[in-house]
Design an enzyme around this catalytic site. Structure first.
Site, mmCIF file in Angstrom:
data_model
loop_
_atom_site.group_PDB
_atom_site.id
_atom_site.type_symbol
_atom_site.label_atom_id
_atom_site.label_comp_id
_atom_site.label_asym_id
_atom_site.label_seq_id
_atom_site.Cartn_x
_atom_site.Cartn_y
_atom_site.Cartn_z
ATOM 1 N N GLU A 440 0.836 -1.224 0.000
ATOM 2 C CA GLU A 440 0.000 0.000 0.000
ATOM 3 C C GLU A 440 0.859 1.259 0.000
ATOM 4 O OE1 GLU A 440 -3.024 0.813 -0.547
ATOM 5 O OE2 GLU A 440 -3.737 -1.241 -0.709
HETATM 6 C C1 LIG Z 1 3.676 -9.940 0.774
HETATM 7 C C2 LIG Z 1 3.296 -8.910 -0.233
HETATM 8 C C3 LIG Z 1 1.963 -8.692 -0.527
HETATM 9 C C4 LIG Z 1 1.605 -7.766 -1.501
HETATM 10 N N1 LIG Z 1 0.294 -7.643 -1.875
HETATM 11 C C5 LIG Z 1 -0.012 -6.930 -2.997
HETATM 12 C C6 LIG Z 1 -1.319 -6.981 -3.569
HETATM 13 O O1 LIG Z 1 -2.231 -7.607 -3.026
HETATM 14 N N2 LIG Z 1 -1.541 -6.324 -4.721
HETATM 15 C C7 LIG Z 1 -0.562 -5.619 -5.363
HETATM 16 O O2 LIG Z 1 -0.817 -5.066 -6.419
HETATM 17 N N3 LIG Z 1 0.693 -5.539 -4.842
HETATM 18 C C8 LIG Z 1 0.985 -6.182 -3.688
HETATM 19 N N4 LIG Z 1 2.254 -6.144 -3.174
HETATM 20 C C9 LIG Z 1 3.251 -5.321 -3.818
HETATM 21 C C10 LIG Z 1 3.640 -4.091 -3.001
HETATM 22 O O3 LIG Z 1 2.586 -3.165 -2.976
HETATM 23 C C11 LIG Z 1 4.925 -3.528 -3.629
HETATM 24 O O4 LIG Z 1 5.952 -4.464 -3.355
HETATM 25 C C12 LIG Z 1 5.267 -2.169 -3.124
HETATM 26 O O5 LIG Z 1 4.332 -1.238 -3.584
HETATM 27 C C13 LIG Z 1 6.669 -1.709 -3.565
HETATM 28 O O6 LIG Z 1 6.867 -1.948 -4.920
HETATM 29 P P1 LIG Z 1 8.180 -2.739 -5.402
HETATM 30 O O7 LIG Z 1 8.269 -3.978 -4.598
HETATM 31 O O8 LIG Z 1 8.139 -2.891 -6.871
HETATM 32 O O9 LIG Z 1 9.370 -1.818 -4.981
HETATM 33 P P2 LIG Z 1 9.999 -0.599 -5.858
HETATM 34 O O10 LIG Z 1 8.915 0.238 -6.400
HETATM 35 O O11 LIG Z 1 10.984 -1.157 -6.817
HETATM 36 O O12 LIG Z 1 10.753 0.197 -4.712
HETATM 37 C C14 LIG Z 1 12.011 -0.227 -4.170
HETATM 38 C C15 LIG Z 1 12.472 0.819 -3.147
HETATM 39 O O13 LIG Z 1 12.656 2.069 -3.801
HETATM 40 C C16 LIG Z 1 11.917 3.075 -3.137
HETATM 41 N N5 LIG Z 1 11.432 4.050 -4.119
HETATM 42 C C17 LIG Z 1 10.848 3.825 -5.310
HETATM 43 N N6 LIG Z 1 10.546 4.982 -5.912
HETATM 44 C C18 LIG Z 1 10.922 5.957 -5.082
HETATM 45 C C19 LIG Z 1 10.881 7.382 -5.113
HETATM 46 N N7 LIG Z 1 10.353 8.037 -6.143
HETATM 47 N N8 LIG Z 1 11.370 8.061 -4.064
HETATM 48 C C20 LIG Z 1 11.875 7.431 -3.006
HETATM 49 N N9 LIG Z 1 11.949 6.104 -2.897
HETATM 50 C C21 LIG Z 1 11.482 5.376 -3.923
HETATM 51 C C22 LIG Z 1 10.784 2.360 -2.430
HETATM 52 O O14 LIG Z 1 10.322 3.099 -1.316
HETATM 53 C C23 LIG Z 1 11.470 1.064 -2.021
HETATM 54 O O15 LIG Z 1 12.155 1.265 -0.815
HETATM 55 C C24 LIG Z 1 2.614 -7.013 -2.157
HETATM 56 C C25 LIG Z 1 3.959 -7.202 -1.811
HETATM 57 C C26 LIG Z 1 4.312 -8.149 -0.894
HETATM 58 C C27 LIG Z 1 5.777 -8.361 -0.595
#
Ligand SMILES: Cc1cc2nc3c(=O)[nH]c(=O)nc-3n(C[C@H](O)[C@H](O)[C@H](O)COP(=O)(O)OP(=O)(O)OC[C@H]3O[C@@H](n4cnc5c(N)ncnc54)[C@H](O)[C@@H]3O)c2cc1C
Length: 598
Positions: A440
């Site tokens: 989220e």
């Molecule tokens: C157990 C689990 C359940 C989940 N459930 C769902 C679900 O039901 N539905 C769904 O759609 N998704 C779900 N997710 C996905 C989750 O919402 C994402 O993992 C999360 O939004 C982060 O995206 P990412 O993993 O691609 O990280 P990235 O977007 O690659 O981010 C990596 C890091 O970079 C940082 N970052 C990225 N952009 C910026 C910026 N502009 N400024 C500063 N920092 C930045 C982030 O804060 C993070 O620390 C789930 C994930 C997990 C692990």
């Protein structure tokens, strides 16, 4: 595993004594939500979470979900517990009566969600996701879509998901690749792969309703070209019955750090039949409407984790005998004193207690703002509620989940080496709650939302309604001697908050990286200050109660003592965050990316 006891006394204090839910519900027309009804529902929820949901928390973690050729099986007991959850009418509680709901207030449901999350984070996520799907359809779906999907989601016999994330994009959803091509019959063929989909596949319900974001060919690149679709696991007949299987499959499930009993799925859409919700290319806007509620739900997970860990740590600290108190023997008949006598153990326990109880008050307040948004007929009142909610939601989401995680770490620490051992369940709480800082919108993204989009984006306007409320409280209590230990720090930290915001606005005009460099510290400062306001309000209620009668004296005295701990030992942390903000971006940006390691 710590034995979970739903914190009914404290929840009643928050809802009834602090936030006067009775007047709030009657004013908004929730006639069924009488105090007696609220009490009865809360007691039933306590019983259900303590006796049915909590006992499958540890076994669920050990066993996890299993995947076999696309079929996902939840751990032993989950299916039966979910069946009982449905039969008990729990999913219907705060849903629209037109679709089979009981029409009770959202804030009551939010209170109970804390019990479910604290008892079993993994279990609570299954209905939690359904709620997101249901709210999206209710807000943006057509009449046919509402009548087809909502009643079963309300009943709980179907569950829902939110399918946003793809392998190459999570935060930056504008890069999504899942496509939606128009079929001859007006539906869409959805093709693509989503990952990390919570409750994406399981054995709890008869159908799974996926809410999927995808791009229609020819739509703009980036976030302006995203549309939203309903894609059921099983197609649905005109009469709303489940029919043949749609082209949606679960490719695998993740093996992860925590919430092992909640299936985190790779979901493949191979030309699956989907139905557009809302307007083409307005998908992300549609999602925003329920995002506050979803983030509030995750914030509550932080409070739940802090409280569950506190309960375990407190019981252990009262029982475990180690060393003698520095100020003299406290347990002369035993070989040593219980560790709760040691100041450092108290530091950890009181941190947990003050975050759990303070966070509960903040969540209760925000949930009432959501009630106002849903049910008030007064547009001005609604606008103020929405402004406060927009400001405080990213603070609650990021601050309470980060502090929730910290509190679970204290829980492990109170147990000493035993906290590291699985048998006690304290490390599970820590593993399970880390996800709340990530999904989220990560803490970093909440912080940018708060500082860049909301505060600087509104030129500070968004601060005004909540700021006025806090100021009015301070002014009203300016003459109350007993309240000065709480009022004075709020005024000092509040004044510094305002100056910090103005300085950041000016710095950001010269260097945009100043916003990103300051944002998480700024959010944490805001969190400590916001919780201070709620602790001051709770102290005021407790003082008034003590002045009025001797009833429940120990409870109210403990409230004031905990408020004092919060102001003296937790709020000063905000100064450290302010110093970091003041030091700016330079040291953060000085290293080239090649210079990080040699
Ligand atoms: C157990 C689990 C359940 C989940 N459930 C769902 C679900 O039901 N539905 C769904 O759609 N998704 C779900 N997710 C996905 C989750 O919402 C994402 O993992 C999360 O939004 C982060 O995206 P990412 O993993 O691609 O990280 P990235 O977007 O690659 O981010 C990596 C890091 O970079 C940082 N970052 C990225 N952009 C910026 C910026 N502009 N400024 C500063 N920092 C930045 C982030 O804060 C993070 O620390 C789930 C994930 C997990 C692990």
């Amino acid at each position: 595993m710590p034995e979970y006891k739903a914190p009914i006394r404290d929840m009643k204090f928050v809802m009834q004594e602090l936030l006067d839910c009775d007047s709030h519900y009657q004013k908004l027309g929730y006639e069924d939500a009488s105090l007696d009804m609220v009490d009865a529902i809360m007691s039933e929820a306590a019983k259900f979470t303590e006796q049915v949901i909590a006992p499958i928390n540890k076994t669920g973690d050990e066993q996890g979900c299993t995947w076999n050729d696309g079929v996902v099986t939840t751990p032993d007991g989950f299916k039966e517990a979910y069946q009982q959850y449905v039969e008990g009418g729990w999913p219907t509680l705060a849903q629209n009566v037109d679709f089979g709901g009981q029409g009770l207030p959202h804030s009551l449901n939010t209170a109970l969600n804390e019990f479910f999350s604290a008892a079993n984070h993994s279990f609570a996520m299954y209905p939690g996701l359904s709620h997101g799907a249901l709210a999206t359809i209710e807000e943006h779906g057509s009449e046919v879509q509402k009548n087809t999907f909502i009643p079963k989601l309300v009943e709980g016999t179907w569950t829902g998901t939110m399918c946003l994330t793809e392998p190459h994009c999570g935060t930056d959803l504008g890069m999504l690749r899942t496509k939606a091509e128009l079929n001859d019959d007006g539906s869409y063929a959805i093709t693509g792969t989503k990952i990390f989909i919570s409750a994406g596949e399981h054995d709890l319900s008869d159908n799974i309703v996926h809410i999927v974001i995808a791009r229609i060919p020819g739509s703009p690149e980036g976030s302006r070209g995203i549309s939203l679709f309903i894609v059921p696991k099983f197609n649905v007949t005109d009469t709303g019955e489940v029919s043949d299987r749609n082209a949606v499959t679960c490719g695998s499930i993740e093996h992860k750090m925590g919430i092992n009993a909640n299936a985190t799925c790779v979901i493949n859409f191979d030309g699956a039949k989907g139905y557009l919700i809302g307007e083409i290319n307005r998908g992300l806007n549609c999602m925003f409407t329920f995002m506050n509620a979803a983030r509030l739900g995750v914030a509550s997970e932080g409070v739940a984790a802090a409280d569950a860990s506190f309960q375990g740590a407190l019981a252990y600290a009262q029982d475990r005998l180690q060393m003698r108190s520095l100020s003299g023997v406290k347990n002369p008949n035993g070989p040593a004193d219980p560790i709760i006598v040691h100041p450092d153990v108290r530091r950890m326990l009181l941190t947990q207690k003050s975050i759990a109880e303070g966070g509960r008050a903040l969540i209760g307040y925000l949930a009432q703002l959501v009630d106002i948004g849903h049910a008030s007929k007064d547009e001005a009142e609604k606008a103020i509620a929405e402004s406060k909610l927009a400001l405080l939601t990213p603070i609650a989401k990021a601050f309470l989940t980060e502090l929730g995680l910290e509190c679970t770490s204290h829980g492990v620490q109170v147990f000493g080496g035993h906290g590291f051992i699985k048998e006690w369940g304290m490390e599970q709480l820590m593993r399970d709650t880390k996800i709340s800082c990530l999904y989220e919108g990560t803490t970093g993204i909440q912080a940018l939302d708060l500082l860049a989009r909301k505060i600087l984006g509104s030129k500070g306007e968004i601060l005004k309604p909540f700021g006025a409320e806090v100021t009015a409280f301070c002014v009203a209590n300016a003459g109350d001697e007993a309240m000065q230990e709480f009022i004075q720090p709020i005024m000092t930290f509040g004044g510094d908050w305002q100056k910090m915001t103005e300085t950041l606005g000016l710095k950001a005009m010269q260097n945009p990286d100043e916003i990103g460099a300051a944002s998480v510290d700024y959010l944490m400062y805001s969190g400590y200050l916001t919780l201070a306001y709620f602790w001051a309000k709770m102290a005021k209620v407790a003082q008034d109660k003590l002045a009025a009668s001797d009833d429940d004296k120990a409870f109210y005295q403990a409230k004031i003592k905990t408020a004092r701990f919060y102001f003296q030992r937790i709020l000063p942390r905000a100064n450290g965050h302010a110093a970091c903000v003041a030091n700016g971006a330079e040291s953060m940006m000085a290293l080239d990316s090649e210079e990080f390691i040699f």
